[in-house]
Design a protein around this motif. Structure first.
Motif, PDB file in Angstrom:
ATOM      1  N   SER A 293     -68.199 -41.898 -23.193  1.00  0.00           N
ATOM      2  CA  SER A 293     -69.130 -42.410 -22.190  1.00  0.00           C
ATOM      3  C   SER A 293     -68.409 -43.362 -21.254  1.00  0.00           C
ATOM      4  O   SER A 293     -67.304 -43.841 -21.540  1.00  0.00           O
ATOM      5  CB  SER A 293     -70.308 -43.126 -22.860  1.00  0.00           C
ATOM      6  OG  SER A 293     -69.869 -44.318 -23.496  1.00  0.00           O
ATOM      7  N   SER A 294     -69.055 -43.637 -20.118  1.00  0.00           N
ATOM      8  CA  SER A 294     -68.565 -44.668 -19.205  1.00  0.00           C
ATOM      9  C   SER A 294     -68.944 -46.033 -19.777  1.00  0.00           C
ATOM     10  O   SER A 294     -69.672 -46.136 -20.764  1.00  0.00           O
ATOM     11  CB  SER A 294     -69.173 -44.470 -17.816  1.00  0.00           C
ATOM     12  OG  SER A 294     -70.587 -44.501 -17.891  1.00  0.00           O
ATOM     13  N   SER A 295     -68.494 -47.066 -19.140  1.00  0.00           N
ATOM     14  CA  SER A 295     -68.680 -48.407 -19.704  1.00  0.00           C
ATOM     15  C   SER A 295     -70.017 -49.042 -19.340  1.00  0.00           C
ATOM     16  O   SER A 295     -70.425 -50.021 -19.954  1.00  0.00           O
ATOM     17  CB  SER A 295     -67.545 -49.324 -19.228  1.00  0.00           C
ATOM     18  OG  SER A 295     -67.508 -49.343 -17.807  1.00  0.00           O
ATOM     19  N   GLY A 296     -70.717 -48.515 -18.329  1.00  0.00           N
ATOM     20  CA  GLY A 296     -71.937 -49.152 -17.858  1.00  0.00           C
ATOM     21  C   GLY A 296     -73.157 -48.810 -18.695  1.00  0.00           C
ATOM     22  O   GLY A 296     -73.158 -47.860 -19.488  1.00  0.00           O
ATOM     23  N   GLU A 297     -74.208 -49.615 -18.495  1.00  0.00           N
ATOM     24  CA  GLU A 297     -75.463 -49.362 -19.188  1.00  0.00           C
ATOM     25  C   GLU A 297     -76.235 -48.263 -18.471  1.00  0.00           C
ATOM     26  O   GLU A 297     -76.101 -48.066 -17.265  1.00  0.00           O
ATOM     27  CB  GLU A 297     -76.297 -50.640 -19.243  1.00  0.00           C
ATOM     28  CG  GLU A 297     -75.660 -51.745 -20.071  1.00  0.00           C
ATOM     29  CD  GLU A 297     -76.567 -52.962 -20.166  1.00  0.00           C
ATOM     30  OE1 GLU A 297     -77.683 -52.913 -19.599  1.00  0.00           O
ATOM     31  OE2 GLU A 297     -76.152 -53.952 -20.796  1.00  0.00           O
ATOM     32  N   MET A 298     -77.085 -47.576 -19.240  1.00  0.00           N
ATOM     33  CA  MET A 298     -77.850 -46.462 -18.686  1.00  0.00           C
ATOM     34  C   MET A 298     -79.332 -46.692 -18.959  1.00  0.00           C
ATOM     35  O   MET A 298     -79.723 -47.008 -20.078  1.00  0.00           O
ATOM     36  CB  MET A 298     -77.401 -45.133 -19.286  1.00  0.00           C
ATOM     37  CG  MET A 298     -75.923 -44.837 -19.074  1.00  0.00           C
ATOM     38  SD  MET A 298     -75.408 -43.239 -19.732  1.00  0.00           S
ATOM     39  CE  MET A 298     -76.263 -42.143 -18.623  1.00  0.00           C
ATOM     40  N   ALA A 299     -80.141 -46.517 -17.904  1.00  0.00           N
ATOM     41  CA  ALA A 299     -81.590 -46.690 -18.024  1.00  0.00           C
ATOM     42  C   ALA A 299     -82.279 -45.425 -17.515  1.00  0.00           C
ATOM     43  O   ALA A 299     -82.093 -45.030 -16.360  1.00  0.00           O
ATOM     44  CB  ALA A 299     -82.049 -47.906 -17.219  1.00  0.00           C
TER      45      ALA A 299
END
Length: 592
Positions: free
Chosen positions: A216-222
């Protein structure tokens, strides 16, 4: 007092109305932008999930190639290191084989030697390996941390052999360890460049529904959108969302501020509507356009042709189907980037050659289609021949390489009563060209059979090209033994580079494959067996190769009735010397 109050109330009401209108507009724009970004994200999730699936299938393909070698060699795999070395790729950590479930060979062995374990009884690998064995299914396990650094996924492909009684038995596993995210690095880099956060997950095992993260990428997902696909009985899922979120709040702050003034509100509304309309038009255009070549995709092509035929039911028109000859060879020799350049070059040549009212499309892969309105066979004949001969090239390492195409076309309403039937007729004509050596064009005629592509497509492509020997079909006629088809192995065996070259040196006659001093004897033997009522025959002769040398071969032929060509021979030809080398300890060979 009342007048003063009115002066106050009117502006206030206008203000309130303006705020309400602005609020409604902002809400609508936000919803539209959210839907737009959501749709775009769904398309990207589907596109890159399928690319990742294709990337993983390349790793699976290595285990299947090893499987075929093990099966063909009846459980043996000589020179494993050499075979594995030829299969290695940048994303492969190691290639392994595990007879009876025990890893005995690993390439490269340096740094991977600890992987020689009993998979079926290992505490971490035993359960899923037993599942693969018992359910005859390929499994993927991981991700797990590699000793060399990074993470990997193990692909285990169970192999089964048949004993002398025809009973199936488990031989073991062919295995590839792929590195993640190396195997789909292009896809994750593209998602990052397009401004997306992403997460790739898969179920822990084929019998569980719990997901584990692969990368996954490092950012949060909403509230991300997702696309699922299945590999080896396990469910994979790619989730994506824009890094900046579904809606850019700063944009709406500017809109609200500008909306305080009625003029700016109207101006902003008009501009926003124009932007939205432009975006909708862009999406409509993207939905019917092929992203690689810029011409219509199959959906856009079908819609325009259907519309023309509906509005002009009595006008004649032409549909042509074309594809690149030996396109797989271009990809194999020069890479997929060069293959893409060839497709782009073909699309540009179509655009420059045909009139602007022609509808041009790409069906997918290397197949293209053309629609010429208000056109007949007579009008199209010379045009199609000229386009087929029109030079077509692609660039690779600053050098121009040529390629050819095959083309089939059909006329409405002469051949068909609707669009779908017209396209099928053109497709059948295209396949006739393929059967006759490629690099040409042909119009559909009533003598062509609509079923031929389906029948030959399965029999020749899926079966003959994978036979463990050379295969040829030729006319069963004593005076006219015309060659209809030869698979790649036969072409290789004769020392030719293409079907066209083989037909040229044999003059399309099977007789000319036989050494001159044996021709009369061999033909006599074949027909004596046929006239004695045998539908099968075995013949040993010396095959004449393109360079003038001779190769001893064993010919196993069968005569059959073809609804299209009458009596034909289906012949399997095997290298006599190779058979002696491989089976001398089992079968006693003797020269006839």
């Amino acid at each position: 007092m009342k007048h003063s109050k009115k002066k106050f109330m009117v502006p206030f009401i206008v203000f309130l109305l303006g705020i309400c209108v602005l609020g409604a507009i902002v809400y609508g724009m936000e919803s539209s932008l959210r839907r737009q970004n959501n749709t775009k994200a769904e398309l990207n999730a589907m596109t890159y999930a399928e690319r990742m699936r294709t990337d993983i299938m390349e790793g699976i393909g290595i285990t299947r190639a090893l499987q075929q070698i093990v099966i063909s060699e009846n459980g043996k795999l000589d020179q494993f290191d050499k075979v594995a070395e030829n299969m290695m790729a940048d994303y492969i950590q190691s290639i392994q084989i595990a007879p009876e479930g025990v890893v005995t060979e690993i390439y490269p062995e340096q740094g991977n030697a600890t992987g020689k374990i009993d998979l079926l009884h290992d505490k971490d690998r035993g359960e899923i390996s037993q599942y693969a064995r018992d359910h005859h299914t390929l499994v993927l396990q991981g991700p797990f941390q590699l000793k060399q650094g990074g993470y990997g996924i193990a692909i285990r492909n169970p192999v089964y052999l048949e004993d002398e009684s025809g009973q199936e038995r488990f031989w073991g596993f062919t295995i590839a360890i792929i590195r993640v995210p190396d195997i789909f690095a292009d896809s994750v880099n593209a998602l990052s460049n397009f401004g997306y956060e992403y997460r790739l997950s898969k179920t822990v095992s084929p019998w569980e529904s719990t997901y584990e993260e692969v990368y996954s990428s490092s950012g949060e997902m909403a509230d991300p959108v997702s696309y699922s696909f299945e590999i080896g009985g396990e469910e994979w899922k790619l989730e994506v969302m824009p890094k900046s979120g579904w809606v850019n709040s700063q944009y709406f702050i500017v809109v609200i501020a500008g909306g305080a003034l009625i003029v700016l509100l109207l101006t902003g509304l008009t501009g926003a509507l124009m932007v939205l309309e432009e975006n909708r038009n862009n999406f409509r255009r993207l939905a019917v356009t092929d992203s690689l070549t810029g011409i219509y995709n199959r959906q856009g092509f079908d819609e325009l042709v259907e519309q023309y035929m509906r509005q002009n039911p009595t006008k004649h028109c032409i549909v042509a189907q074309t594809d690149v000859d030996d396109f797989k060879m271009i990809n194999d020799m020069y890479g997929h980037a060069a293959g893409d350049k060839a497709l782009q070059s073909l699309a540009k040549s179509m655009q420059s050659f045909f009139k602007k009212d022609a509808v041009l499309g790409r069906n997918g892969g290397d197949e293209f289609c053309m629609f010429l309105p208000d056109c007949s066979y007579e009008d199209a004949k010379e045009l199609m021949q000229q386009f087929t001969k029109y030079p077509k090239t692609f660039s690779y390492k600053n050098e121009e390489h040529t390629f050819s195409i095959s083309l089939g076309y059909a006329e409405y309403p002469v051949c068909a009563s609707d669009r779908a039937q017209l396209i099928r007729c053109a497709d059948v004509a295209l396949y006739e060209v393929k059967l006759r050596g490629k690099n040409g064009c042909m119009a559909y005629r009533d003598g062509h059979q609509m079923e031929i592509r389906k029948q030959l497509g399965f029999a020749l492509k899926d079966i003959s090209e994978n036979l463990l020997g050379a295969f040829i079909i030729y006319k069963a006629d004593k005076t006219d033994d015309e060659i209809f088809f030869a698979n790649c192995e036969l072409i290789r065996l004769t020392g030719c580079k293409s079907m066209k070259e083989m037909l040229a040196y044999t003059k399309s006659s099977f007789r000319n494959l036989i050494r001159e001093d044996e021709q009369e004897k061999i033909e006599k033997s074949i027909w004596e067996q046929i006239e004695d009522g045998h539908s099968n025959d075995y013949i040993h002769f010396h095959m004449r190769k393109a360079d003038g040398t001779f190769l001893p071969v064993l010919d196993h032929g069968r005569i059959v009735e073809s609804s299209r060509y009458g009596r034909v021979f289906y012949v399997l030809i095997m290298d006599w010397n190779s058979m002696q080398r491989h089976y001398s300890d089992k079968v006693q060979f003797s020269e006839k």
